[in-house]
Design an enzyme around this catalytic site. Sequence first.
Site, PDB file in Angstrom:
ATOM      1  N   SER A 120      98.023  16.760  12.806  1.00 24.31           N
ATOM      2  CA  SER A 120      98.422  18.555  12.350  1.00 24.31           C
ATOM      3  C   SER A 120     100.176  18.524  11.685  1.00 24.31           C
ATOM      4  O   SER A 120     100.594  19.002  10.991  1.00 24.31           O
ATOM      5  CB  SER A 120      98.262  19.532  13.104  1.00 24.31           C
ATOM      6  OG  SER A 120      99.321  19.315  14.289  1.00 24.31           O
ATOM      7  N   HIS A 141      92.583  17.259   8.124  1.00 25.36           N
ATOM      8  CA  HIS A 141      93.479  18.621   9.216  1.00 25.36           C
ATOM      9  C   HIS A 141      92.770  19.087   8.830  1.00 25.36           C
ATOM     10  O   HIS A 141      92.226  20.570   8.655  1.00 25.36           O
ATOM     11  CB  HIS A 141      94.238  18.893   8.570  1.00 25.36           C
ATOM     12  CG  HIS A 141      95.184  19.729  10.045  1.00 25.36           C
ATOM     13  ND1 HIS A 141      96.169  20.563   9.652  1.00 25.36           N
ATOM     14  CD2 HIS A 141      94.718  19.911  11.202  1.00 25.36           C
ATOM     15  CE1 HIS A 141      96.572  21.403  10.999  1.00 25.36           C
ATOM     16  NE2 HIS A 141      95.580  20.264  12.161  1.00 25.36           N
ATOM     17  N   GLU A 153      92.642  21.073   5.925  1.00 23.02           N
ATOM     18  CA  GLU A 153      94.016  20.485   4.897  1.00 23.02           C
ATOM     19  C   GLU A 153      93.684  18.744   3.783  1.00 23.02           C
ATOM     20  O   GLU A 153      93.628  17.782   5.606  1.00 23.02           O
ATOM     21  CB  GLU A 153      95.305  20.993   5.809  1.00 23.02           C
ATOM     22  CG  GLU A 153      96.835  20.443   5.411  1.00 23.02           C
ATOM     23  CD  GLU A 153      97.913  20.893   6.106  1.00 23.02           C
ATOM     24  OE1 GLU A 153      98.309  21.813   5.483  1.00 23.02           O
ATOM     25  OE2 GLU A 153      97.405  20.938   7.161  1.00 23.02           O
ATOM     26  N   ASN A 191     101.467  24.082   8.892  1.00 25.12           N
ATOM     27  CA  ASN A 191     102.386  23.979   9.600  1.00 25.12           C
ATOM     28  C   ASN A 191     104.190  23.725   9.728  1.00 25.12           C
ATOM     29  O   ASN A 191     105.006  24.294  10.770  1.00 25.12           O
ATOM     30  CB  ASN A 191     101.993  22.493  11.289  1.00 25.12           C
ATOM     31  CG  ASN A 191     100.820  23.117  12.031  1.00 25.12           C
ATOM     32  OD1 ASN A 191     100.714  23.708  12.429  1.00 25.12           O
ATOM     33  ND2 ASN A 191     100.181  21.909  12.324  1.00 25.12           N
TER      34      ASN A 191
END
Length: 296
Positions: A120, A141, A153, A191
């Site tokens: 992540s 991800h 992702e 993130n």
Amino acid sequence: MAETKSIGVVGSGQMGSGIAQLAAVHGVNVWLLDTDPVALARAKKSIDSNIQRLVSKGHLSQSAANDALGRLSYTTNLEELHMADVVIEAIVESENAKIKLFLQLDKIVKHSTILASNTSSISITRLASATSRPTQVIGMHFMNPPPIMKLVEIVRGADTSDETFYAIKALADRFGKTTVCSQDFAGFIVNRILMPMINEAFHTLYTGVASKEDIDAGMKLGTNHPMGPLELADFIGLDVCLSIMKVLHAGLGDTKYAPCPLLVQYVDAGRLGRKRGIGVYDYRGATEQAKPSARL
């Protein structure tokens, strides 16, 4: 570009088992690997239950469920992944641990195999540089839980080839996911934005601006988020949140990404969230919630 027929998933926790389930339901043969046989058995039980739940809800026929279960193999032996077209690692969010795994996989899997990381936040370029196949290393991800969340992702390292990118995008499309593409910068897209918000929620609690309940209610009702940031942090795992904040802080060099002292304290105390039964909230009882101090 050949269709991916088989994948290996390393790590049988919530993310790894969810990815394995998703792949099997969508017609891909899967080896799910964990070095801990107890964890592997727990993952098998969870996947079996989840797939049967899809049948009971009418989302999957019993025949399709049986086919999906038949595509799943469970192993503690890394050598069994040698023929996988793609290997997705979903282990602990530690760069050293991931590099060690990629070094092993690089020697085991066939020359054409793509090595994907479910990280992540950790640099795909650095993971790739530890292998002899940097063009075939990529970030894939998944959001948590993988069978439900629609987004994947995709993260391109400095040397990730177009062929690798399009193969992984095609696999995500096959899983029914929407993809976004990020370049290899700390935190990627999701993130980079989400974790500072969670960290700021901890600062808001730490400085006594509001209670945890009011912080979460404010964000749920005021911004239409399905979960408040502190509740979400418990769901993700406070240790994972802290790890990502450290990557952001180190990678971007800005003090605004420094982890909140309260988040650090909770992780030091073993209050990691739902997986431990206690984090910001206490999940060990039906009604009683923990009342953490808002200061260290």
